[in-house]
Design an enzyme around this catalytic site. Structure first.
Site: not given
Ligand code: 13P
Ligand code: ZN
Length: 263
Positions: A115, A138, A140, A210
């Site tokens: 990413e 980032h 999940h 996502h």
């Protein structure tokens, strides 16, 4: 390697937050990634390090990043190991003086997260706009990702209102709510650019089906934002599993919070 106090503080915060991501159940296998702009803390010890990788081209020139330095978690690396042994699972990179490529300079040749386009394009945007945020995370989060599977929640600001209404803390501590980026390929420049469009208006950006992405002056701040929104999502799920859809706080109650707490 021994770093100065400021950089050691950044490294220990990355390790700390990586541990939280694992404990929360948000970091299956190598799920999630972290980057931190350490340019202002870099001293001669780091500046004089030579590259331990080849020159790796950036997807596009990033002018605001010229000569800057980042700690970035590695691709395929597990957050539970980032927590235990950071520099076996992350590296320090230096952006070239023309902003077109980067090199890994410490400590091992660990390839940055897939990413990286999102992380670096976001840092490029932040620096370019004189913003103070230095950290990008980032992850999940289960319930928040689940909610992005439901089309009605993807309409503008529907999810923010629902999450705010589950508990006063969310209204108070995530006053800008969540923006949602329609599904885009993980690691893509498209995903990065769509995310950047929402950074100004929202506290946290959700990537449909996502994950979540947030920025902060340190890593604790964006982690707390995602955690608070996630608490709301859990309350919603918990009520649904008890057999009712929670009504949530009323608009008047939320307006009252906004008024009293100056949100
Ligand atoms: P990386 O292991 O490359 O960081 O990928 C994890 C991830 O969450 C991709 O979106
Ligand atoms: Zn991901």
């Amino acid at each position: 390697m021994k770093y100065n106090e400021k950089i050691e503080m950044v490294l220990s915060q990355i390790a700390e937050v990586a541990g939280y991501l694992w404990e929360k159940g948000w970091a299956e296998r190598n799920g999630g990634n972290i980057s931190y702009n350490i340019t202002e803390y870099v001293d001669d010890n780091i500046r004089t390090l030579s590259a331990i990788s080849e020159k790796i081209e950036l997807p596009e020139a990033m002018n605001a990043l010229k000569g800057s330095y980042f700690v970035v978690t590695g691709t395929g690396k597990r957050m539970r190991y980032v927590n235990k042994n950071l520099m076996d699972n992350a590296s320090i990179i230096r952006i070239s003086s023309d902003g077109t490529y980067y090199e890994i300079i410490a400590e091992k040749n660990i390839r940055p997260t897939s990413e990286l386009p999102s992380h670096l394009l976001i840092h490029n945007y932040l620096i370019g706009n004189g913003r103070r945020e230095r950290a990008v995370i980032h992850t999940h989060p289960i319930e928040l990702v689940a909610m992005t599977h439901h089309a009605p929640f993807l309409q503008k600001d529907v999810l923010s209102k629902l999450l705010w209404s589950m508990i006063p803390e969310t209204r108070a501590f995530c006053p800008k709510g969540v923006g949602i980026v329609s599904y885009a390929l993980p690691g893509s420049v498209l995903l990065a650019k769509e995310t950047i469009k929402l950074l100004e208006a929202y506290d946290v950006v959700l990537w449909e089906k996502h994950g979540a992405l947030a920025i902060g002056e340190d890593l604790i701040e964006p982690f707390d934002m995602i955690d608070t929104l996630s608490k709301s999502a859990k309350i919603y799920e918990s009520a649904c599993s008890m057999g009712f859809v929670p009504k949530g706080m009323s608009e008047e109650q939320m307006d009252e919070l906004k008024r009293v707490f100056n949100l």
